[in-house]
Write a protein that holds these residues in place. Structure first.
Motif, mmCIF file in Angstrom:
data_model
loop_
_atom_site.group_PDB
_atom_site.id
_atom_site.type_symbol
_atom_site.label_atom_id
_atom_site.label_comp_id
_atom_site.label_asym_id
_atom_site.label_seq_id
_atom_site.Cartn_x
_atom_site.Cartn_y
_atom_site.Cartn_z
ATOM 1 N N LEU A 175 0.867 -1.161 0.000
ATOM 2 C CA LEU A 175 0.000 0.000 0.000
ATOM 3 C C LEU A 175 0.913 1.223 0.000
ATOM 4 O O LEU A 175 1.957 1.217 0.641
ATOM 5 N N PRO A 176 0.561 2.292 -0.729
ATOM 6 C CA PRO A 176 1.440 3.466 -0.730
ATOM 7 C C PRO A 176 1.640 4.018 0.687
ATOM 8 O O PRO A 176 0.759 3.898 1.535
ATOM 9 N N ASP A 177 2.793 4.659 0.889
ATOM 10 C CA ASP A 177 3.121 5.183 2.211
ATOM 11 C C ASP A 177 2.157 6.261 2.685
ATOM 12 O O ASP A 177 2.054 6.534 3.873
ATOM 13 N N GLN A 178 1.478 6.871 1.699
ATOM 14 C CA GLN A 178 0.471 7.887 2.034
ATOM 15 C C GLN A 178 -0.475 7.423 3.139
ATOM 16 O O GLN A 178 -0.973 8.212 3.915
ATOM 17 N N PHE A 179 -0.755 6.150 3.145
ATOM 18 C CA PHE A 179 -1.758 5.628 4.068
ATOM 19 C C PHE A 179 -1.233 5.513 5.498
ATOM 20 O O PHE A 179 -1.997 5.299 6.410
ATOM 21 N N LYS A 180 0.077 5.642 5.631
ATOM 22 C CA LYS A 180 0.663 5.452 6.964
ATOM 23 C C LYS A 180 0.058 6.436 7.951
ATOM 24 O O LYS A 180 -0.036 7.631 7.687
ATOM 25 N N GLY A 181 -0.334 5.921 9.094
ATOM 26 C CA GLY A 181 -0.910 6.775 10.118
ATOM 27 C C GLY A 181 -2.387 7.041 9.925
ATOM 28 O O GLY A 181 -3.073 7.505 10.817
ATOM 29 N N LYS A 182 -2.885 6.753 8.725
ATOM 30 C CA LYS A 182 -4.302 7.009 8.445
ATOM 31 C C LYS A 182 -5.158 5.764 8.727
ATOM 32 O O LYS A 182 -6.370 5.842 8.811
ATOM 33 N N ILE A 183 -4.491 4.640 8.786
ATOM 34 C CA ILE A 183 -5.242 3.402 8.970
ATOM 35 C C ILE A 183 -4.620 2.577 10.081
ATOM 36 O O ILE A 183 -3.467 2.785 10.455
#
Lengths: 373, 382, 290
Positions: free
Chosen positions: B280-288
């Motif tokens: 999953l792209p790193d963008q999602f880190k901390g969001k999920i």
């Protein structure tokens, strides 16, 4: 011997001829789609096959036996009705078991066997939890599956399906189209399938029979119908947005041909291995181009037409672009790119001569299929 | 699209916290809940949603045909919440045409002009009338016909022209193409868009057909159960859906949804579909939250398949479940675990049903939806 | 109910008061008759009318007593009238149902030249119901007299078909019309003959409707007065004309007449309650769909 053979059937209602001298066959395990606009006689054909309508002329054979005169309950066919025709006072399970309870059937089923078959089909269609629900308490999609289940439990020799997914919403329709195709293949069903939707026909049919006013127009594989259409009627039936048509005159120039488009004051060059003019010096034609087979340019090139970019309509991941020509006729293009910046500007559309189709304006017959011949 | 980005355009219609109740057999139905939105001058706004989502009620309230229970409606700076419909200067075209049966199609069309007391001769030379008749392809025979003799589509066309012929501030259209056959509907849709482009007026359009809304609108308002789900340009709504409802309602073929399990391994976010996994792209880190189930959504054109896994940086092994020839394209449905995923491929590529195939996603176009709230996780940061 | 729920409490009160007034107005004759039937003859004729009195069931007893008091009563035979009504209306209803429902079914399924001609045939049948009974009653009397069928049950049963059949045709047709032809066709293809299909599919779907039709037909025949008066005789006199006998030159037996009326309305009330739900549908004559 074919599973189903229809020989020269005609059906008249008073003076009105609903089906005219129609013949086709279905091999075992094959799906034949009847494709045509509303009122083309598709449903009437199914009703004749099922025995709900008497034939005016012609014969129908099932595994070689002439069944033309048998009443519906003696024919080994199952039919899916466009309005589902579920028995509202029965549950889903009872609806599906109903054909197996038929008293005069040669095969007799024990209650255990009936339950087993209903369960099997319900599992296949993913509706086992609905079996005890009354048929009039179902959603559209559930009704559709129940009706499909009722035709499947019988394992008849031929399945007749009348617009089985036309009344579902877009998402469900899309899903059921694939699922039905898979079920027919897995169970090796012999199917006659009626639809007005060309995508359904191309997807599900092994062969497609295009019908107009009760008469056969073309019978062929899906790719024949798509790229080797016999007439303009077929070209108009398949494709979304539909094929564009331009009036033109074909002439021979050296060893290749050209179409003159007098209204647009342009010529388009193309090659043909087949002799098109048959000795004549020129011939009026309708030029057909699919919306996907052109590209939009900002400068003139060979085989291009000038027009104004009038409308851009986003459709899911694509854009439908409408080009207005100086003579006010329009041309639709389907593309992945957004041309909104070109709105109201002049553009040139380049036509791929390999993907051009030519039709005779008099009778609509196709004379040229681009690179496909 | 360019017009909606033009924030300088003044606001033409503004709805604030509109509520509407209906009284059913047993309970009170809250048909429209705290609805606020606006549309700018010259904008084409489409209200889209399934039947019963409150879109028609909203339009009827804007028209003044339906009382507003609470909230306010403004036309530019003027509050019109309790103003009589005739004083709002609106053009109306409704699904069930309401043509005058004793007047011919032509007389029906020019009725709004006659009411204003414009002399017949001027009406005959009215430029917009001729433009409309020409663009909507209305022939002489139809102009002389009476409503009784018209098909549903022709009647709707008449009512549409009658609406557009007025010089109104806002045009309100409720499913004006719904009774036309497919071919006519698509043609008239394009014409309507062309007409809006020419007239440069504000349109509010109600439809349940996502393709229609997409094709026509500068901005789309999506509603469900009386609640605004998302408002934005067609492209925004298509590529950045706010929740799973919007994502599933939009797009043909529909978006693929699959149950997935998130895990964090060696600092990387991984999403499992069955026993197959991708990054999953790193963008999602901390969001999920890892070790939790989410719904993964991806549009069919963002799914790629190949028989050779080396074609992709990262892929998942699956099987061809259904293969469909559709003329322009071929459609493949692959089975990944218990999930079915649809994708479109070129019409020259063929796969055998049941054969092994590798599937890969455009990772920047993957969406994650919360299983409980159905909200799109990436909506907030993309 | 939607409309009422929406109103404020004040308007609701007015609404209900009005409804009660209407109910009283409509029910008043019935209540009056019932009170009369349990009054003694002195109370009945008393002025001003009494609303508080000693209730008695003498009137009811007298109806069934073999030897009755009063000169007029000597010829009255209430149980006999009651039985006559039951026989005539009962068999009349059965006959109407058999013929009428068959025709009603045929009218929805048979092929006609056009939909207009189908409606014409159906409406022609219904129009018999609108015709004035008086216009045909004399010819009927002459005919039945000539063939010697006056004063027989079968005569009245046959004459009652004039009101029974048009009604059963029209009403059963509206119920049959609601059964989609396609589900009958589906059943044929599923392996059933036409008769089996009717039994398994069509009949279960219309049976409650047909029950309502039967009840209404029975009520119409039970209530008929004119045919019974002219064509009925001493042996076949039903309760409608029989009740007239309570008034004669010598005396008017108001109490017994009221009791007879109350008793004669019991079958209608009971039947009507059973099929109330379907009756409204039936009385709109299938004009409203759904």
């Amino acid at each position: 011997m074919y599973r189903l053979e229809v020989k020269n059937i005609t059906k008249k209602y008073g003076k009105l001829t609903a089906i005219k001298d129609l013949s086709f066959y279905c091999k075992e395990g094959e799906t034949v789609v009847l494709l045509g606009p509303t009122g083309a006689g598709k449903t009437t054909t199914l009703r004749c096959l099922s025995g709900l309508e008497d034939l005016t002329q012609g014969e129908i054979f099932l595994d070689g036996d002439n069944i033309s005169l048998l009443p519906p309950n003696k024919r080994e066919v199952a039919m899916f009705f466009e309005n589902y025709a579920l028995y509202p006072h029965l549950t889903v399970g009872e609806n599906m078991a109903y054909p197996l309870h038929a008293p005069d059937r040669k095969e007799k089923f024990s209650n255990d066997e009936i339950n087993k078959r209903v369960k099997e089909v319900a599992d296949l269609l993913q509706i086992p939890e609905l079996l005890d629900r009354k048929a009039d308490q179902l959603s559209g999609g559930q009704k559709q599956r129940t009706a499909l289940g009722r035709t499947l439990v019988r394992k008849p020799k031929v399945f007749l399906l009348d617009e089985p997914i036309a009344h579902l919403d877009a998402v469900l329709r899309h899903r059921m189209r694939g699922e039905m195709k898979k079920i027919f293949q897995e169970l090796k069903c012999t199917v006659v399938y009626v639809t007005h939707d060309y995508k359904e026909a191309l997807s599900i049919g092994d062969r497609i029979l295009v019908i107009r006013k009760g008469e056969l127009v073309q019978l062929g594989t899906p790719s024949d119908i798509w790229s080797k259409m016999s007439e303009i009627f077929v070209a108009k039936m398949v494709g979304d947005p539909p094929m564009n048509f331009l009036e033109g005159i074909v002439k021979k120039k050296g060893d290749h041909y050209l179409v003159e488009l007098p209204k647009l004051k342009t010529d388009l060059n193309f090659d043909s291995k087949k002799e098109l003019l048959n000795g004549k010096s020129e011939m009026e034609v309708l030029l057909g181009v699919r919306p996907t087979d052109v590209s939009i340019l900002n400068k003139e090139t060979t085989n291009s037409l000038k027009g104004k970019l009038a409308v851009v309509e986003p459709i899911s991941s694509n854009y439908e672009v409408t080009i207005a020509f100086p003579d006010k006729s329009t041309f639709k293009i389907k593309t992945k790119k957004n041309y909104e910046d070109f709105l109201d500007k002049e553009v040139w559309i380049a036509i791929n001569s390999e993907k051009m189709y030519l039709f005779l304006p008099q009778d609509g017959k196709a004379i040229y299929h681009g690179g496909n011949f | 699209m360019q017009k909606s980005n033009d924030n300088k355009a003044k606001i033409k219609v503004r709805l604030e916290k509109i509520n509407k109740y209906y009284y059913g057999k047993k309970e009170k139905v809250h048909a429209v809940k705290d609805l606020s939105f606006h549309c700018r001058d010259k904008e084409f706004v489409a209200m889209l949603g399934p039947s019963g989502c409150g879109k028609s009620s909203t339009l009827r309230m804007i028209a003044g045909l339906e009382e507003v229970n609470s909230g306010s409606i403004h036309f530019v700076d003027r509050e019109v919440t309790n103003l009589h419909p005739s004083k709002r200067n609106i053009g109306l075209a409704f699904e069930n045409y309401a043509l005058y049966p004793h007047l011919s199609v032509y007389e029906n069309m020019i009725f709004p002009l006659r009411v204003k007391g414009i002399p017949e001769r001027e009406i005959e030379n009215n430029q917009r009338l001729h433009e409309l008749i020409e663009l909507f392809e209305i022939d002489k025979n139809m102009l002389d016909a009476y409503p009784k003799a018209l098909s549903g589509g022709q009647a709707q066309l008449t009512s549409l022209v009658r609406c557009l012929i007025r010089d109104a501030d806002v045009y309100l259209l409720d499913e004006p193409l719904s009774h036309m056959d497919e071919e006519m509907r698509v043609r008239m849709r394009t014409t309507l868009k062309m007409m809006h482009h020419k007239m440069k007026k504000t349109f509010i359009y109600v439809t349940h057909d996502q393709l229609e809304a997409f094709a026509l609108a500068d901005r789309i308002i999506i509603m469900n159960f009386g609640v605004l789900q998302q408002a934005g340009s067609p492209q925004d709504i298509y590529s950045k859906p706010a929740n799973q409802f919007v994502a599933s309602f939009i797009g043909e073929p529909p978006m693929n949804f699959m149950e997935s399990f998130l895990a964090e391994e060696n600092g990387d976010l991984l999403v499992y579909i069955g026993d197959q996994k991708i990054h999953l792209p790193d963008q999602f880190k901390g969001k999920i939250k890892p070790d939790k189930k989410y719904v993964l959504g991806i549009r069919p054109e963002r799914v790629h398949v190949s028989e050779n896994p080396d074609d992709f940086k990262e892929s998942m092994k699956s099987y061809v479940d259904i293969f469909e020839y559709l003329g322009e394209v071929n459609q493949v449905t692959v089975k990944l675990g218990k999930e079915r995923i649809i994708t479109e491929i070129g019409s020259h590529v063929h796969y055998k049903q049941g054969s092994e195939i590798f599937v890969s996603f455009d990772i920047d176009h993957m969406h994650l939806f919360d299983m409980d709230t159905l909200e799109c996780i990436d909506y907030k940061f993309r | 109910m939607d409309a009422i729920n929406k109103l404020s409490i004040g308007r609701k009160t007015i609404y209900y008061i009005l409804l009660i007034l209407v109910a009283v107005y409509v029910l008043f004759p019935f209540i009056w008759i019932f009170l009369t039937s349990i009054k003694s003859s002195a109370d009945i004729t008393g002025y001003p009318p009494k609303f508080i009195f000693d209730a008695t069931i003498d009137n009811y007893k007298n109806l069934f007593a073999t030897s009755q008091t009063g000169a007029a009563a000597s010829t009255l035979n209430f149980p006999r009238y009651y039985l006559n009504s039951l026989i005539i209306a009962g068999f009349g209803t059965i006959l109407s149902l058999i013929i009428g429902c068959g025709a009603g079914y045929a009218l929805t399924r048979a092929e006609f030249k056009s939909e207009a001609s189908r409606e014409n045939v159906a409406f022609t049948l219904l129009s018999f119901w609108f015709g004035p009974e008086l216009a045909i009653i004399l010819p009927l009397y002459v005919i039945f007299n000539k063939i010697g069928l006056i004063d027989q049950h079968i005569t009245l049963i046959l004459v009652y078909q004039l009101i029974g059949i048009p009604f059963t045709v029209w009403m059963s047709r509206s119920f049959f019309r609601d059964v989609p032809v396609s589900i009958e066709e589906a059943s044929r293809i599923d392996g059933y003959t036409a008769v089996q299909t009717f039994k398994k599919i069509t009949f279960p779907l219309v049976k409650s409707g047909l029950a309502a039709t039967a009840v209404l037909t029975f009520i119409f025949q039970w209530n008929n007065f004119l045919f019974a008066l002219v064509i009925g005789g001493r042996n076949t006199m039903p309760i409608t004309t029989g009740a007239l006998g309570f008034i004669s030159y010598e005396a008017a037996l108001w109490g017994q007449m009221a009791a007879a009326i109350i008793l004669s309305s019991i079958p209608q009330l009971v039947l009507a309650m059973f099929v109330q739900k379907h009756m409204v549908r039936g009385l709109t004559f299938g004009a409203v769909k759904g």
